[in-house]
Scaffold this motif. Structure first.
Motif, PDB file in Angstrom:
ATOM      1  N   PRO A 195      14.470 -18.430 -10.666  1.00 18.59           N
ATOM      2  CA  PRO A 195      13.639 -17.771 -12.165  1.00 18.59           C
ATOM      3  C   PRO A 195      12.395 -17.254 -11.536  1.00 18.59           C
ATOM      4  N   ILE A 196      12.790 -16.307 -11.327  1.00 17.78           N
ATOM      5  CA  ILE A 196      11.260 -15.639 -11.064  1.00 17.78           C
ATOM      6  C   ILE A 196      11.714 -14.144 -11.253  1.00 17.78           C
ATOM      7  N   GLN A 197      10.857 -13.243 -11.850  1.00 22.20           N
ATOM      8  CA  GLN A 197      10.985 -12.115 -12.995  1.00 22.20           C
ATOM      9  C   GLN A 197      10.391 -10.843 -11.294  1.00 22.20           C
ATOM     10  N   ILE A 198      10.151  -9.979 -11.105  1.00 23.81           N
ATOM     11  CA  ILE A 198       9.789  -8.972  -9.493  1.00 23.81           C
ATOM     12  C   ILE A 198       9.218  -8.044 -10.725  1.00 23.81           C
ATOM     13  N   ILE A 199       8.238  -7.927 -11.069  1.00 26.09           N
ATOM     14  CA  ILE A 199       8.018  -6.485 -11.840  1.00 26.09           C
ATOM     15  C   ILE A 199       7.662  -5.866 -10.526  1.00 26.09           C
ATOM     16  N   SER A 200       8.093  -4.284 -10.536  1.00 28.63           N
ATOM     17  CA  SER A 200       7.042  -3.696 -10.013  1.00 28.63           C
ATOM     18  C   SER A 200       6.270  -2.881  -9.854  1.00 28.63           C
ATOM     19  N   GLY A 201       6.020  -2.330  -8.193  1.00 28.47           N
ATOM     20  CA  GLY A 201       4.476  -2.391  -8.744  1.00 28.47           C
ATOM     21  C   GLY A 201       4.145  -1.894  -7.358  1.00 28.47           C
ATOM     22  N   VAL A 202       2.157  -1.418  -7.007  1.00 32.30           N
ATOM     23  CA  VAL A 202       2.315  -0.401  -5.833  1.00 32.30           C
ATOM     24  C   VAL A 202       0.821  -0.977  -5.634  1.00 32.30           C
ATOM     25  N   GLU A 203       0.008  -0.586  -4.905  1.00 33.20           N
ATOM     26  CA  GLU A 203      -1.244  -0.203  -4.788  1.00 33.20           C
ATOM     27  C   GLU A 203      -1.685   0.792  -4.147  1.00 33.20           C
ATOM     28  N   ILE A 204      -2.055   1.879  -4.874  1.00 36.08           N
ATOM     29  CA  ILE A 204      -2.543   3.657  -4.512  1.00 36.08           C
ATOM     30  C   ILE A 204      -3.824   3.555  -4.263  1.00 36.08           C
ATOM     31  N   SER A 205      -4.000   4.171  -2.777  1.00 32.07           N
ATOM     32  CA  SER A 205      -5.206   4.391  -2.464  1.00 32.07           C
ATOM     33  C   SER A 205      -5.512   5.771  -2.808  1.00 32.07           C
ATOM     34  N   SER A 206      -6.531   5.688  -3.929  1.00 36.08           N
ATOM     35  CA  SER A 206      -6.660   6.811  -5.038  1.00 36.08           C
ATOM     36  C   SER A 206      -8.505   6.897  -4.534  1.00 36.08           C
ATOM     37  N   GLN A 207      -9.479   7.991  -5.096  1.00 36.60           N
ATOM     38  CA  GLN A 207     -10.722   8.124  -4.843  1.00 36.60           C
ATOM     39  C   GLN A 207     -11.214   8.483  -5.926  1.00 36.60           C
ATOM     40  N   TRP A 208     -12.875   8.221  -6.065  1.00 33.17           N
ATOM     41  CA  TRP A 208     -13.270   8.583  -7.195  1.00 33.17           C
ATOM     42  C   TRP A 208     -14.564   8.838  -6.980  1.00 33.17           C
ATOM     43  N   HIS A 247       0.833  -1.012   0.043  1.00 32.25           N
ATOM     44  CA  HIS A 247      -0.364  -0.265  -0.206  1.00 32.25           C
ATOM     45  C   HIS A 247       0.794   0.992  -0.276  1.00 32.25           C
ATOM     46  N   ASP A 248       0.706   2.441  -1.482  1.00 26.54           N
ATOM     47  CA  ASP A 248       1.460   3.922  -1.403  1.00 26.54           C
ATOM     48  C   ASP A 248       2.764   3.507  -1.141  1.00 26.54           C
ATOM     49  N   SER A 249       3.057   1.823  -1.426  1.00 19.43           N
ATOM     50  CA  SER A 249       5.441   1.921  -0.745  1.00 19.43           C
ATOM     51  C   SER A 249       5.799   1.001  -1.808  1.00 19.43           C
ATOM     52  N   MET A 250       6.702   1.062  -2.671  1.00 18.06           N
ATOM     53  CA  MET A 250       7.496   0.636  -3.763  1.00 18.06           C
ATOM     54  C   MET A 250       8.846   0.585  -2.638  1.00 18.06           C
ATOM     55  N   ASP A 251       8.873   0.361  -1.677  1.00 18.73           N
ATOM     56  CA  ASP A 251       9.971   0.077   0.239  1.00 18.73           C
ATOM     57  C   ASP A 251      10.685  -1.417  -0.647  1.00 18.73           C
ATOM     58  N   GLY A 252       9.537  -2.053  -0.527  1.00 23.83           N
ATOM     59  CA  GLY A 252       9.991  -3.324  -0.569  1.00 23.83           C
ATOM     60  C   GLY A 252      10.472  -4.151  -1.952  1.00 23.83           C
ATOM     61  N   LEU A 253      10.262  -3.360  -3.194  1.00 22.42           N
ATOM     62  CA  LEU A 253      11.234  -3.694  -4.343  1.00 22.42           C
ATOM     63  C   LEU A 253      12.426  -3.981  -4.370  1.00 22.42           C
ATOM     64  N   ALA A 254      13.146  -3.043  -3.705  1.00 25.15           N
ATOM     65  CA  ALA A 254      14.383  -3.542  -3.416  1.00 25.15           C
ATOM     66  C   ALA A 254      15.382  -4.758  -3.046  1.00 25.15           C
ATOM     67  N   LEU A 255      15.163  -5.176  -2.189  1.00 23.29           N
ATOM     68  CA  LEU A 255      15.195  -6.170  -1.380  1.00 23.29           C
ATOM     69  C   LEU A 255      14.335  -7.495  -1.940  1.00 23.29           C
ATOM     70  N   ALA A 256      13.040  -7.407  -2.566  1.00 23.09           N
ATOM     71  CA  ALA A 256      12.691  -8.419  -3.092  1.00 23.09           C
ATOM     72  C   ALA A 256      13.506  -8.584  -4.786  1.00 23.09           C
ATOM     73  N   GLU A 257      14.034  -7.796  -5.553  1.00 23.19           N
ATOM     74  CA  GLU A 257      14.469  -7.668  -6.862  1.00 23.19           C
ATOM     75  C   GLU A 257      16.158  -8.435  -6.276  1.00 23.19           C
ATOM     76  N   LYS A 258      16.870  -8.404  -4.960  1.00 22.92           N
ATOM     77  CA  LYS A 258      17.817  -8.349  -4.616  1.00 22.92           C
ATOM     78  C   LYS A 258      17.718 -10.541  -4.236  1.00 22.92           C
ATOM     79  N   ILE A 259      16.717 -10.448  -3.362  1.00 24.96           N
ATOM     80  CA  ILE A 259      16.509 -11.870  -3.026  1.00 24.96           C
ATOM     81  C   ILE A 259      16.196 -13.405  -4.879  1.00 24.96           C
ATOM     82  N   ALA A 260      15.916 -12.362  -5.368  1.00 27.37           N
ATOM     83  CA  ALA A 260      15.192 -12.630  -6.821  1.00 27.37           C
ATOM     84  C   ALA A 260      16.374 -13.353  -7.472  1.00 27.37           C
ATOM     85  N   ASN A 261      17.477 -12.519  -7.507  1.00 23.37           N
ATOM     86  CA  ASN A 261      18.678 -12.027  -8.422  1.00 23.37           C
ATOM     87  C   ASN A 261      19.265 -13.363  -8.774  1.00 23.37           C
ATOM     88  N   ASN A 262      19.226 -14.224  -9.984  1.00 23.16           N
ATOM     89  CA  ASN A 262      19.452 -15.761  -9.960  1.00 23.16           C
ATOM     90  C   ASN A 262      18.835 -16.777  -9.905  1.00 23.16           C
TER      91      ASN A 262
END
Ligand code: AMP
Ligand code: MN
Ligand code: MN
Ligand code: MN
Length: 283
Positions: A56-69, A39-54
């Motif tokens: 058989p998994i592709q880490i896609i950057s992502g975030v769930e944004i709190s928006s309003q309609w 939620h509203d953060s990409m701070d975990g991305l680098a950690l996920a990418e690091k462990i996924a290195n080498n």
């Protein structure tokens, strides 16, 4: 498309797995394309990418944004979640997330202030302790868990139903950007905008259809398919709107670890014939 999960949470927001553990669990499940969408953060991305290195998994950057309609005819505002995926330029989105984090931290204080007279207790310090002292990570899930620990309610769901969901005394809306602006920032970051769980906003069927239509008009890219446990009629309604609005589809479990043990990582619905997965557009 088995092996794809484009909606998951780590303990950077309201999941219980660290980003590293999440990637490991995904590998064990045979997931080859994983998006961490806190939620509203990409701070975990680098950690996920690091462990996924080498691995058989592709880490896609992502975030769930709190928006309003806001539905123009009624002017009522609904909180909606937009999942941003596969950004190529983080800067515009990171700038938005900085503001989202500020709103999130402020809102947590407001919720706890509203709770205090109702429960005769100040829980804010305990809530902050749940997010390693980083208030911009606090979600209502953390507040609900704290209310359980303090013996105010028996289960987290009761905390929502009694105090912190929309319409209840300690509800504070997340005053984020509107749909159009959110989609625009995602596109500035060269990512894809996905309308998350369209049938989980307590909207009437008419409003769900209207929301999907507006999302498409504002340039949204894909809609998340409802989980298989939802009624077939609900899925059919979403399928029809996806087709009508010429949208792609996304799939994700919305995994939260032990906070929602009934949701299994990698458990995603099947596409209907003719539907195109947004992951086919990933570079
Ligand atoms: P927040 O972003 O702080 O509003 O927290 C939203 C999170 O709380 C969601 O992602 C869910 O994990 C959880 N949540 C929201 N509404 C409910 C509800 N009615 N019952 C249980 N959990 C909920
Ligand atoms: Mn959540
Ligand atoms: Mn959500
Ligand atoms: Mn989610």
């Amino acid at each position: 498309m088995q092996g794809v999960d484009l909606h998951t949470h780590s303990n950077i927001s309201d999941g219980t797995y660290t980003p590293e553990l999440l990637v490991q669990a995904a590998l064990e499940k045979g997931i080859h394309t994983l998006a961490l969408t806190d939620h509203d953060s990409m701070d975990g991305l680098a950690l996920a990418e690091k462990i996924a290195n080498n691995q058989p998994i592709q880490i896609i950057s992502g975030v769930e944004i709190s928006s309003q309609w806001s539905r123009p005819s009624t002017n009522k505002t609904y909180g909606v979640h937009i999942v941003a995926l596969n950004m190529q330029n983080m800067q515009p989105l990171q700038q938005l997330l900085q503001e989202q984090k500020r709103i999130r931290a402020q809102r947590a204080i407001q919720i706890c202030q509203l709770l205090e007279p109702l429960i005769q207790m100040d829980i804010y310090p305990d809530v902050v302790a749940k997010v390693e002292g980083e208030p911009d990570r606090i979600t209502r899930t953390h507040i609900a868990k704290t209310l359980v620990e303090k013996g105010i309610v028996a289960r987290p769901q009761q905390a929502f139903d009694k105090y912190i969901k929309e319409g209840k005394k300690a509800y504070v809306k997340f005053d984020g950007l509107g749909l159009a602006e959110t989609i625009q920032v995602i596109h500035e970051s060269q990512g894809f905008a996905v309308l998350a769980h369209p049938t989980r906003y307590d909207l009437s069927a008419t409003n769900v259809r209207y929301l999907i239509e507006r999302f498409a008009q504002h340039g949204g890219d894909a809609v998340e398919l409802p989980p298989a446990i939802e009624p077939a009629s609900t899925r059919q309604m979403v399928d029809r709107m996806i087709e009508q609005c010429n949208l792609k589809v996304s799939v994700g479990s919305d995994f939260h670890g032990d906070n929602m043990p009934w949701i299994k990582l990698g458990n995603i619905p099947t596409l209907k014939q003719g539907q195109v997965g947004i992951w086919e557009s990933f570079v």
